[in-house]
Scaffold this motif. Sequence first.
Motif, PDB file in Angstrom:
ATOM      1  N   GLY A 113       0.794  -1.214   0.000  1.00  0.00           N
ATOM      2  CA  GLY A 113       0.000   0.000   0.000  1.00  0.00           C
ATOM      3  C   GLY A 113       0.825   1.262   0.000  1.00  0.00           C
ATOM      4  O   GLY A 113       0.289   2.359   0.204  1.00  0.00           O
ATOM      5  N   GLY A 114       2.155   1.136  -0.216  1.00  0.00           N
ATOM      6  CA  GLY A 114       3.017   2.308  -0.227  1.00  0.00           C
ATOM      7  C   GLY A 114       2.717   3.211  -1.413  1.00  0.00           C
ATOM      8  O   GLY A 114       2.296   2.763  -2.472  1.00  0.00           O
ATOM      9  N   GLN A 115       2.921   4.509  -1.229  1.00  0.00           N
ATOM     10  CA  GLN A 115       2.699   5.494  -2.281  1.00  0.00           C
ATOM     11  C   GLN A 115       4.025   6.163  -2.624  1.00  0.00           C
ATOM     12  O   GLN A 115       4.891   6.326  -1.769  1.00  0.00           O
ATOM     13  N   PRO A 116       4.211   6.567  -3.905  1.00  0.00           N
ATOM     14  CA  PRO A 116       5.429   7.301  -4.259  1.00  0.00           C
ATOM     15  C   PRO A 116       5.567   8.545  -3.397  1.00  0.00           C
ATOM     16  O   PRO A 116       4.586   9.183  -3.023  1.00  0.00           O
ATOM     17  N   ALA A 151      -0.016  -4.118 -11.908  1.00  0.00           N
ATOM     18  CA  ALA A 151       0.286  -3.740 -10.520  1.00  0.00           C
ATOM     19  C   ALA A 151       1.578  -2.942 -10.440  1.00  0.00           C
ATOM     20  O   ALA A 151       2.252  -2.949  -9.425  1.00  0.00           O
ATOM     21  N   ASP A 152       1.898  -2.216 -11.520  1.00  0.00           N
ATOM     22  CA  ASP A 152       3.205  -1.568 -11.616  1.00  0.00           C
ATOM     23  C   ASP A 152       3.117  -0.046 -11.582  1.00  0.00           C
ATOM     24  O   ASP A 152       3.920   0.653 -12.190  1.00  0.00           O
ATOM     25  N   ARG A 153       2.174   0.479 -10.838  1.00  0.00           N
ATOM     26  CA  ARG A 153       1.953   1.920 -10.836  1.00  0.00           C
ATOM     27  C   ARG A 153       3.106   2.708 -10.235  1.00  0.00           C
ATOM     28  O   ARG A 153       3.253   3.899 -10.511  1.00  0.00           O
ATOM     29  N   CYS A 154       3.926   2.089  -9.402  1.00  0.00           N
ATOM     30  CA  CYS A 154       5.051   2.792  -8.778  1.00  0.00           C
ATOM     31  C   CYS A 154       6.353   2.635  -9.562  1.00  0.00           C
ATOM     32  O   CYS A 154       7.365   3.214  -9.178  1.00  0.00           O
ATOM     33  N   ASN A 155       6.345   1.870 -10.631  1.00  0.00           N
ATOM     34  CA  ASN A 155       7.598   1.519 -11.277  1.00  0.00           C
ATOM     35  C   ASN A 155       8.359   2.714 -11.828  1.00  0.00           C
ATOM     36  O   ASN A 155       9.591   2.759 -11.783  1.00  0.00           O
ATOM     37  N   GLY A 156       7.647   3.684 -12.395  1.00  0.00           N
ATOM     38  CA  GLY A 156       8.327   4.852 -12.935  1.00  0.00           C
ATOM     39  C   GLY A 156       9.137   5.577 -11.882  1.00  0.00           C
ATOM     40  O   GLY A 156      10.302   5.939 -12.109  1.00  0.00           O
ATOM     41  N   GLU A 157       8.550   5.782 -10.717  1.00  0.00           N
ATOM     42  CA  GLU A 157       9.253   6.472  -9.635  1.00  0.00           C
ATOM     43  C   GLU A 157      10.380   5.607  -9.082  1.00  0.00           C
ATOM     44  O   GLU A 157      11.460   6.112  -8.751  1.00  0.00           O
ATOM     45  N   ILE A 158      10.147   4.288  -8.986  1.00  0.00           N
ATOM     46  CA  ILE A 158      11.200   3.389  -8.515  1.00  0.00           C
ATOM     47  C   ILE A 158      12.400   3.440  -9.456  1.00  0.00           C
ATOM     48  O   ILE A 158      13.547   3.540  -9.006  1.00  0.00           O
ATOM     49  N   LEU A 159      12.160   3.407 -10.758  1.00  0.00           N
ATOM     50  CA  LEU A 159      13.258   3.438 -11.722  1.00  0.00           C
ATOM     51  C   LEU A 159      14.002   4.772 -11.661  1.00  0.00           C
ATOM     52  O   LEU A 159      15.233   4.807 -11.767  1.00  0.00           O
TER      53      LEU A 159
END
Length: 279
Positions: A113-116, A151-159
């Motif tokens: 449930g973490g958010q960018p 389920a990859d909504r955070c991937n851009g920020e993670i990258l």
Amino acid sequence: MLKKAYLEITDVCNLNCSFCRGATREKGFLSVDRFRIAAEKLRPFTEYLYLHLMGEPLLHPRLDEILAVCAQLGFKAVVTTNGVLLPEKAALLAKAPALYKASVSLHSFEGSGGQPGELLERYLNGVCEAVKPLARRGVIVALRLWNGGGADRCNGEILRLLHDRFPGEWRDHRAGHTLAPGVYLEYGDRFDWPDLTAGEKDVCFCMGLRDQIGVLYDGTVVPCCLDADGAIPLGNLFTDDLGDILASPRAKAIYDGFSRGSAVEALCRRCGYAERFSR
């Protein structure tokens, strides 16, 4: 010989991720003495020991002693972690000569449930600073993003954050990128965990009992690392020899069934991960 064995040292976890099936078994920790018993029985069959099946291995209060046993027995130990405790356990891991690989499930952040934002940046800072000395020591570090398929909504920020922490040119490989010497980013799709209440899937092959087995912390031997509740118990490593377990009628039926392109166990026919072998 098996390619690897999963020996669960605890089924306790510090997160409650949406993508993880979890286990409904009694929660507990494998004692160091019982770990040694199980590891000694596994050693003739493999040199790669994964300290995980369910649970978060970095929660084990005697992880240093467990890794010491791995070194004494000549194992190449692999730790799979959600990464939350890496900053406080990094020094322990760096001193463990048996540690061969550390796999960090970065998707644990999104799944919990973490958010960018600041929370994600703090989490990734802790992971990256903890794994850099491991990689310099020669430990393989796999940063995993197994959350593709919606389920990859955070991937851009993670990258973006990973590029900040591992600057320079990333080299592509089959499953992802090489970020730095010894540090790899791996992609993968989410999958449906095997579940006896689910509908049957098109499963005709699996690597369970071929290149791997799993052992729950109570000693129950299962065919693979996804049998979270021990639905397919093949024996118990604390009372039986592994050779006898692998030669048992149930184990042989599973192995022979997949050789024929057939899943004989109900749980195997309901496994989303094994379904990919049939594509």
